[in-house]
Design an enzyme around this catalytic site. Structure first.
Site, PDB file in Angstrom:
ATOM      1  NE  ARG A  79     -29.630 -23.219   3.493  1.00 20.77           N
ATOM      2  CZ  ARG A  79     -30.548 -23.285   4.454  1.00 20.77           C
ATOM      3  NH1 ARG A  79     -31.341 -24.337   4.538  1.00 20.77           N
ATOM      4  NH2 ARG A  79     -30.690 -22.301   5.318  1.00 20.77           N
ATOM      5  CB  SER A 132     -31.023 -17.254  19.856  1.00 19.69           C
ATOM      6  OG  SER A 132     -30.715 -18.321  20.734  1.00 19.69           O
ATOM      7  CG  HIS A 175      -4.810  -0.801  16.911  1.00 23.33           C
ATOM      8  ND1 HIS A 175      -3.821  -1.486  16.244  1.00 23.33           N
ATOM      9  CD2 HIS A 175      -4.482   0.511  16.800  1.00 23.33           C
ATOM     10  CE1 HIS A 175      -2.931  -0.640  15.763  1.00 23.33           C
ATOM     11  NE2 HIS A 175      -3.316   0.575  16.073  1.00 23.33           N
ATOM     12  CG  ASP A 180     -17.985 -34.850 -21.598  1.00 22.19           C
ATOM     13  OD1 ASP A 180     -17.048 -35.104 -22.384  1.00 22.19           O
ATOM     14  OD2 ASP A 180     -17.962 -33.883 -20.808  1.00 22.19           O
TER      15      ASP A 180
END
Length: 482
Positions: free
Chosen positions: A18, A287, A157, A85
Site C-alpha cells: 500500500r 466519511s 495544556h 539459506d
C-alpha cells in the site's frame, strides 16, 4: 487490481503493498539481498586473488557474468533440502559458475554475506531517508517563512495561552526534525562493515589460507571493506557484528517517528479547530456516513505508522541483550522483520509528511476569530498597566478587571455568547482615562514578542545550512497513491 488474483490469496505486508516507495521496497527485496551476496563473493575472490591465492581471472570473470541472473526457484529448492539459506545460494551460484565453484565463499562464514549485506542495506536505507527528511524540512521551512507574522493562539495544556505565530509554531516542529536529521546522519556515518572475520570473528580461516601472514589477512579485510563502499570495518566481531548497531539504527528511526507523531497530532488538533488543514482532494471522501467531513487522514496515517515504528525499537534492544557469547541464531528471524519494517515505515511517514507539508491550508479568518474570543482576557494585564500609568491604583484596577472578567467568562461558558469583556470595560466609568488606548492595547501584534524575528534567525542560521547538501534533490513532489 491486476494479475491472476493469486497475489490476493495470501497476506501481503501493507507497508509494501500500500504505502512504501519503490526504492525502499527494493532496498530490502530478495533481489537486492541476493545480488549483494554475489557481489560480496566476487569482492572476496578478487581480493584473495590479488593477495596471492590461486584464483584465476576466468573464475572471477565467470562470477561477474552471473552476478545478476539468480535462479530463485533453484535456490528455494536447495534451501528446502539444506535448511541453510547461504549454502543454498552458494550451490545455486556454483551451478552457473562451474569453473569458479571451488573458490566461491572461500574461507568465509555465512555472516560474511548475511551481516555485510544487512549493513549495506542499512546504509542505503539511510541514504534514501535523508533526502526525504531534507525535503520535509524544506517544505516546512517555506511554510514557517510564509506565516512568520501570522498571529495565532498559543496553547499550553491545550488551553489558550499567550499568542504566538503560525510560523513560530512550525519552527518548533522544525527544530525536532533538525535533531532527527543530525541523528540519522550520525547513525549512517557511524556504520562500519563487518568485513572478513571468519566463524567466530578471529579470522582463523583466512590466516590459514594465507599461511600465517597476518598482514595479508588485514589487507584482505581492508580491500573488501573498500570495495563495498565503507571506510572502516569493525576491528572486532563475534560471528556477527554487534547487534547494538541495530539498536543505534532503529533508535534514531523511532525518535524520528516520535517527532512526526507530535507534528501530525498538532495538525489534527488544529484541523479540529478549523485553523489549518492538510491537503484534501476534490473527490476525496471524509466519511462514508457523514458527507461533510474532512478528516485529516494523512496525519492520522502518520500517527498510526509512527506508533508501529516506535514499538519496533524494542526488538533490537532485546536481541542485543540475549546474544550469547559469540552469537546465537535467535536474532535471525526477528531481524528479517524488524530491520526492513523500520526503514519501510520511516520511508512511508516521511513521504506522507512531505505531501502534507506541501499542501497545508491555513484559514486566517478562523484564527482571527479565535484570537478575538480570547484576547480580551489576555489583555487584562496591559489594561491594568495602562490604568496605573494614568494614575490608578493597581489593586483597585485588578479587582475591577477580575469581576468583569468573571462576568464575561460566564457569558461565554454558561450562555454560549461571545466574549464581551471589552464592552464591559468600555461601559465602566472607572476605565474612562484609557478608553482611547484600548485598540492599541488589544492589537494582537503586541502580544507575540519576538516570534517573527526568532523565525527569521532560526531559518537562516540553523535550517537553511542543513539543507545545502541536498539542493539537487529538492525538486521531488510527493503524490500519494492511497
Amino acid at each position: 487490481m491486476e494479475g491472476s488474483g493469486e497475489e490476493f490469496l495470501k497476506y501481503r505486508s501493507p507497508l509494501v503493498s500500500r504505502y512504501a516507495s519503490k526504492e525502499m521496497a527494493y532496498n530490502f527485496s530478495d533481489r537486492k539481498k541476493f545480488t549483494t551476496w554475489r557481489k560480496l563473493w566476487i569482492y572476496l575472490a578478487k581480493a584473495e586473488k590479488s593477495l596471492g591465492l590461486p584464483i584465476s581471472d576466468a573464475q572471477v570473470s565467470e562470477m561477474e557474468s552471473h552476478s545478476e541472473d539468480i535462479d530463485f526457484v533453484m535456490a528455494a529448492e536447495e534451501e528446502r533440502k539444506l535448511r541453510h539459506d547461504v549454502m543454498a545460494h552458494v550451490h545455486t551460484f556454483a551451478q552457473c559458475c562451474p569453473t569458479a565453484a571451488p573458490i566461491i565463499h572461500l574461507g568465509a562464514t555465512s555472516c560474511y554475506v548475511g551481516d555485510n549485506t544487512d549493513l549495506i542495506m542499512l546504509r542505503d536505507g539511510f541514504d534514501i531517508l535523508l533526502p526525504k527528511l531534507a525535503r520535509v524540512i524544506d517544505r516546512l521551512a517555506n511554510f514557517a517563512e510564509k506565516y512568520a507574522d501570522l498571529t495565532t493562539l498559543g496553547f499550553t495544556h491545550y488551553q489558550p495561552a499567550q499568542l504566538t505565530t503560525v510560523g513560530k509554531r512550525s519552527c518548533l516542529w522544525l527544530q525536532d526534525l533538525l535533531m532527527d536529521m543530525r541523528n540519522l546522519q550520525r547513525a549512517r556515518d557511524d556504520l562500519r562493515f563487518r568485513g572478513v572475520k571468519g566463524t567466530t570473528g578471529t579470522q582463523a580461516s583466512f590466516l590459514q589460507l594465507f599461511q600465517g601472514d597476518h598482514d595479508k589477512v588485514e589487507e584482505l579485510d581492508k580491500m573488501v571493506t573498500e570495495m563495498a563502499g565503507f571506510k572502516k570495518s569493525y576491528l572486532v566481531t563475534g560471528q556477527t557484528y554487534s547487534r547494538k548497531v541495530d539498536i543505534d539504527s532503529l533508535c534514531v528511526l523511532s525518535s524520528l517517528a516520535a517527532t512526526i507523531h507530535k507534528i501530525c497530532t498538532d495538525i489534527r488538533l488544529l484541523a479540529n479547530l478549523k485553523e489549518i488543514e492538510e491537503p484534501f482532494e476534490k473527490e476525496q471522501i471524509g466519511s462514508s456516513a457523514m458527507p461533510y467531513k474532512r478528516n485529516p487522514m494523512r496525519a492520522e496515517r502518520c500517527c498510526s505508522l509512527a506508533r508501529h515504528l516506535m514499538a519496533l525499537v524494542s526488538n533490537p534492544l532485546q536481541t542485543a541483550a540475549v546474544q550469547w557469547l559469540e552469537r546465537t541464531l535467535d536474532d535471525s528471524a526477528n531481524r528479517r522483520i524488524s530491520l526492513p519494517e523500520a526503514f519501510l515505515t520511516a520511508d512511508i511517514i516521511l513521504s506522507t509528511l512531505q505531501n502534507i507539508t506541501e499542501g497545508l491550508v491555513v484559514y486566517p479568518k478562523v484564527i482571527e476569530r479565535h484570537i478575538r474570543h480570547e484576547l480580551p482576557f489576555m489583555a487584562t494585564e496591559n489594561i491594568i498597566m495602562a490604568m496605573v500609568k494614568a494614575g490608578g491604583n493597581r489593586q483597585d484596577c485588578h479587582e475591577k478587571i477580575r469581576v468583569l472578567s468573571q462576568q464575561a467568562a460566564a457569558v461565554v461558558k454558561q450562555e454560549g455568547g461571545d466574549n464581551d469583556l471589552l464592552a464591559r470595560v468600555q461601559a465602566d466609568p472607572y476605565f474612562a482615562p484609557i478608553l482611547g488606548e484600548l485598540d492599541a492595547l488589544l492589537d494582537p501584534k503586541t502580544f507575540i514578542g519576538r516570534a517573527p524575528q526568532q523565525v527569521t534567525r532560526f531559518l537562516s542560521e540553523e535550517v537553511r545550512p542543513v539543507l545545502e547538501p541536498y539542493k539537487s534533490k529538492m525538486d521531488v513532489k510527493i503524490e500519494l497513491e492511497l
